[in-house]
Write a protein that holds these residues in place. Structure first.
Motif, PDB file in Angstrom:
ATOM      1  N   ASP A 199     -24.081-132.118-129.478  1.00 21.91           N
ATOM      2  CA  ASP A 199     -23.221-131.401-128.545  1.00 21.91           C
ATOM      3  C   ASP A 199     -23.905-130.062-128.251  1.00 21.91           C
ATOM      4  O   ASP A 199     -24.300-129.347-129.180  1.00 21.91           O
ATOM      5  CB  ASP A 199     -21.849-131.169-129.180  1.00 21.91           C
ATOM      6  CG  ASP A 199     -20.907-130.431-128.256  1.00 21.91           C
ATOM      7  OD1 ASP A 199     -21.081-129.193-128.106  1.00 21.91           O
ATOM      8  OD2 ASP A 199     -19.988-131.049-127.701  1.00 21.91           O
ATOM      9  N   ASN A 253     -22.867-127.231-127.417  1.00 21.44           N
ATOM     10  CA  ASN A 253     -22.133-126.020-127.769  1.00 21.44           C
ATOM     11  C   ASN A 253     -21.891-125.868-129.270  1.00 21.44           C
ATOM     12  O   ASN A 253     -21.974-124.762-129.811  1.00 21.44           O
ATOM     13  CB  ASN A 253     -20.809-125.974-127.012  1.00 21.44           C
ATOM     14  CG  ASN A 253     -21.014-125.915-125.521  1.00 21.44           C
ATOM     15  OD1 ASN A 253     -21.802-125.117-125.015  1.00 21.44           O
ATOM     16  ND2 ASN A 253     -20.327-126.784-124.789  1.00 21.44           N
ATOM     17  N   THR A 254     -21.584-126.972-129.946  1.00 16.63           N
ATOM     18  CA  THR A 254     -21.392-126.901-131.403  1.00 16.63           C
ATOM     19  C   THR A 254     -22.687-127.131-132.169  1.00 16.63           C
ATOM     20  O   THR A 254     -22.782-126.785-133.348  1.00 16.63           O
ATOM     21  CB  THR A 254     -20.371-127.946-131.877  1.00 16.63           C
ATOM     22  OG1 THR A 254     -20.906-129.269-131.663  1.00 16.63           O
ATOM     23  CG2 THR A 254     -19.044-127.794-131.156  1.00 16.63           C
ATOM     24  N   TYR A 255     -23.673-127.760-131.520  1.00 14.69           N
ATOM     25  CA  TYR A 255     -24.960-128.129-132.124  1.00 14.69           C
ATOM     26  C   TYR A 255     -24.818-129.258-133.161  1.00 14.69           C
ATOM     27  O   TYR A 255     -25.772-129.554-133.887  1.00 14.69           O
ATOM     28  CB  TYR A 255     -25.667-126.930-132.765  1.00 14.69           C
ATOM     29  CG  TYR A 255     -25.718-125.698-131.905  1.00 14.69           C
ATOM     30  CD1 TYR A 255     -25.826-125.776-130.505  1.00 14.69           C
ATOM     31  CD2 TYR A 255     -25.668-124.419-132.480  1.00 14.69           C
ATOM     32  CE1 TYR A 255     -25.871-124.635-129.724  1.00 14.69           C
ATOM     33  CE2 TYR A 255     -25.719-123.270-131.687  1.00 14.69           C
ATOM     34  CZ  TYR A 255     -25.811-123.388-130.318  1.00 14.69           C
ATOM     35  OH  TYR A 255     -25.856-122.258-129.536  1.00 14.69           O
ATOM     36  N   LYS A 274     -25.457-116.539-126.041  1.00 20.25           N
ATOM     37  CA  LYS A 274     -24.767-117.761-126.454  1.00 20.25           C
ATOM     38  C   LYS A 274     -24.917-117.968-127.954  1.00 20.25           C
ATOM     39  O   LYS A 274     -25.993-117.755-128.525  1.00 20.25           O
ATOM     40  CB  LYS A 274     -25.348-118.972-125.719  1.00 20.25           C
ATOM     41  CG  LYS A 274     -24.630-120.292-126.052  1.00 20.25           C
ATOM     42  CD  LYS A 274     -25.221-121.475-125.312  1.00 20.25           C
ATOM     43  CE  LYS A 274     -24.495-122.764-125.701  1.00 20.25           C
ATOM     44  NZ  LYS A 274     -25.043-123.946-125.014  1.00 20.25           N
ATOM     45  N   GLN A 278     -23.107-120.515-131.463  1.00 25.12           N
ATOM     46  CA  GLN A 278     -22.438-121.770-131.813  1.00 25.12           C
ATOM     47  C   GLN A 278     -20.931-121.640-131.615  1.00 25.12           C
ATOM     48  O   GLN A 278     -20.297-120.727-132.136  1.00 25.12           O
ATOM     49  CB  GLN A 278     -22.745-122.129-133.265  1.00 25.12           C
ATOM     50  CG  GLN A 278     -22.223-123.487-133.711  1.00 25.12           C
ATOM     51  CD  GLN A 278     -22.555-123.771-135.172  1.00 25.12           C
ATOM     52  OE1 GLN A 278     -22.543-122.866-136.009  1.00 25.12           O
ATOM     53  NE2 GLN A 278     -22.875-125.017-135.482  1.00 25.12           N
ATOM     54  N   SER A 279     -20.353-122.562-130.850  1.00 23.84           N
ATOM     55  CA  SER A 279     -18.918-122.513-130.604  1.00 23.84           C
ATOM     56  C   SER A 279     -18.148-123.028-131.817  1.00 23.84           C
ATOM     57  O   SER A 279     -18.676-123.781-132.638  1.00 23.84           O
ATOM     58  CB  SER A 279     -18.543-123.327-129.361  1.00 23.84           C
ATOM     59  OG  SER A 279     -18.815-124.700-129.571  1.00 23.84           O
ATOM     60  N   ASN A 301     -30.406-132.474-125.052  1.00 27.32           N
ATOM     61  CA  ASN A 301     -29.604-131.364-125.598  1.00 27.32           C
ATOM     62  C   ASN A 301     -30.286-130.748-126.816  1.00 27.32           C
ATOM     63  O   ASN A 301     -30.330-129.524-126.961  1.00 27.32           O
ATOM     64  CB  ASN A 301     -28.207-131.860-125.990  1.00 27.32           C
ATOM     65  CG  ASN A 301     -27.345-132.194-124.795  1.00 27.32           C
ATOM     66  OD1 ASN A 301     -27.643-131.795-123.672  1.00 27.32           O
ATOM     67  ND2 ASN A 301     -26.263-132.915-125.024  1.00 27.32           N
ATOM     68  N   TYR A 326     -31.771-126.994-126.948  1.00 29.35           N
ATOM     69  CA  TYR A 326     -31.315-126.095-128.007  1.00 29.35           C
ATOM     70  C   TYR A 326     -32.519-125.491-128.751  1.00 29.35           C
ATOM     71  O   TYR A 326     -32.582-124.279-128.961  1.00 29.35           O
ATOM     72  CB  TYR A 326     -30.414-126.852-128.988  1.00 29.35           C
ATOM     73  CG  TYR A 326     -30.286-126.178-130.330  1.00 29.35           C
ATOM     74  CD1 TYR A 326     -29.381-125.139-130.519  1.00 29.35           C
ATOM     75  CD2 TYR A 326     -31.093-126.559-131.401  1.00 29.35           C
ATOM     76  CE1 TYR A 326     -29.290-124.491-131.742  1.00 29.35           C
ATOM     77  CE2 TYR A 326     -31.004-125.922-132.631  1.00 29.35           C
ATOM     78  CZ  TYR A 326     -30.099-124.881-132.797  1.00 29.35           C
ATOM     79  OH  TYR A 326     -30.029-124.238-134.008  1.00 29.35           O
TER      80      TYR A 326
END
Length: 380
Positions: free
Chosen positions: A102, A104-106, A285, A287-288, A346, A350
């Motif tokens: 993902d 956003n969460t990695y 940015k 990690q969400s 992705n 990243y």
């Protein structure tokens, strides 16, 4: 400013005293401290069983074997992890298949994993190894449901996440490694991790059959269970080919005192993370954090356009940031065995931007302010 690493151990007098006490005791290895550490760790995460091992890689290795991995079996994991998460599959003769993260969460993407599984006939895959990357827990309930649908086992690589948790669909807190959704969980006690034993690892599970198998594989496949009055105390049997993957009493003594401090350490890690987020909000940015999730924060990762420039700039300022990780499928070994053409955009995007900032409980407020100022001065 003195050198600021990305992570480091915290050894206090209580840790030193515990090790000295063990050095003066009867057992340096295969003694009572190992069992005590296992029991306290199982209680901490909420699992029924825990097996201490020489390192987390050893734990991953014997876990895939205990779950029945055979040569040619295919297992899915994330490309954004330390190589051991994938290498353990190769140790057992299996094939590694990577699903994308993902962005956003990695974390290993449940959608990409589902798509990969459903692109093949049922039975094509044997298991999944999600990773609680950076300390952020994977939603294992989702992976368990997917695994059950396709008859797969699940290993939770929780090496970054002791003290982390997510809240499931029944509003129940699920600690990383508690074994309620994964067949086994794996933890690391490397010095930069939450619990430092020098080296070491722990396997957790709620399955007695798997637990017994792990105990056997950890110690050469040797057992004394059939010893009778016809045999003396020396008697043992080697029933399978196992390994010498034991943890010592010296390391276990240190692990016990380190474990006792972990909750305080995780709280401090989250305080540091909050300060980073407040400083970087809208500028960088990071990690969400999904709802109902508590990040144990082994790492604090940001993404920047000129990652190499920032890395060099920080080192010149005595800030030793790190990169986590080079995507496993791009490492020479995996490229040479056929992973050079996989589509994991992705993960690769990243990696092109990621950098891990200092994150450890003894990082001072002054040091963190210095790090933040230098990051912002570079990117602005």
């Amino acid at each position: 400013m003195k050198a600021i690493p990305y992570g480091r151990q915290s050894i206090e007098k209580t840790d030193i005293d515990a090790v000295i006490e063990t050095l003066q005791a009867d057992f340096l290895t295969q003694g009572p401290k190992v069992k005590e550490f296992e029991e306290k760790f199982a209680s901490y995460v909420g699992s029924k069983y825990a097996v201490a091992v020489s390192n987390a890689t050893a734990g991953l290795h014997i876990s895939v074997l205990a779950l029945g991995l055979e040569p040619g079996d295919r297992v899915i994991t994330t490309p954004i992890t330390f190589a051991a998460s994938a290498n353990c599959i190769r140790y057992g003769g299996g094939e590694v298949w990577f699903a994308d993260i993902d962005p956003n969460t990695y974390l290993l993407s449940i959608e990409h994993t589902k798509r990969l599984i459903e692109s093949k006939p049922k039975g094509f895959f044997k298991g999944i190894i999600p990773v609680d990357f950076g300390g952020l827990p994977v939603n294992l309930q989702e992976f368990r449901d997917l695994a059950n649908e396709h008859d797969l086992w699940v290993i939770e690589d929780a090496c970054h996440a002791p003290g982390g948790y997510f809240v499931d669909s029944q509003n129940i807190k699920q600690n990383c490694g508690n074994g309620n959704f994964a067949d086994v969980g794996i933890f690391s006690f490397h010095p930069v991790k939450h619990i430092a034993c020098g080296e070491g690892g722990m396997i957790t599970t709620n399955n007695k059959k798997i637990y017994d198998k792990l105990l056997s594989l950890r110690t050469h496949g040797i057992t004394k269970e059939n010893m009778s009055e016809n045999h003396g105390g020396w008697f043992y049997e080697m029933k399978e080919l196992g390994f010498n993957y034991r943890l010592t009493d010296i390391q276990s003594a240190l692990g016990i005192t380190q474990l006792a401090k972990n909750n305080v350490g995780v709280i401090r890690r989250n305080e540091i993370a909050t300060k980073y987020k407040n400083a970087f909000e809208g500028k960088v940015k990071y990690q969400s954090l999904p709802p109902n999730t508590y990040n144990a924060h082994h790492l604090f990762v940001i993404e920047v356009n000129n990652r190499k420039g920032l890395y060099d700039y920080l080192r010149n300022e005595n800030i030793y940031a790190q990169i986590h990780y080079i995507p496993v499928h791009t490492l020479p070994y995996y490229r040479e065995i056929g992973y050079q053409d996989v589509d994991l955009s992705n993960a690769e995007n990243y990696y092109a931007h990621c950098i891990s900032l200092p994150m450890y409980p003894t990082l001072s407020d002054e040091e963190q302010v210095f790090v933040i100022e230098k990051v912002l001065s570079f990117i602005e």
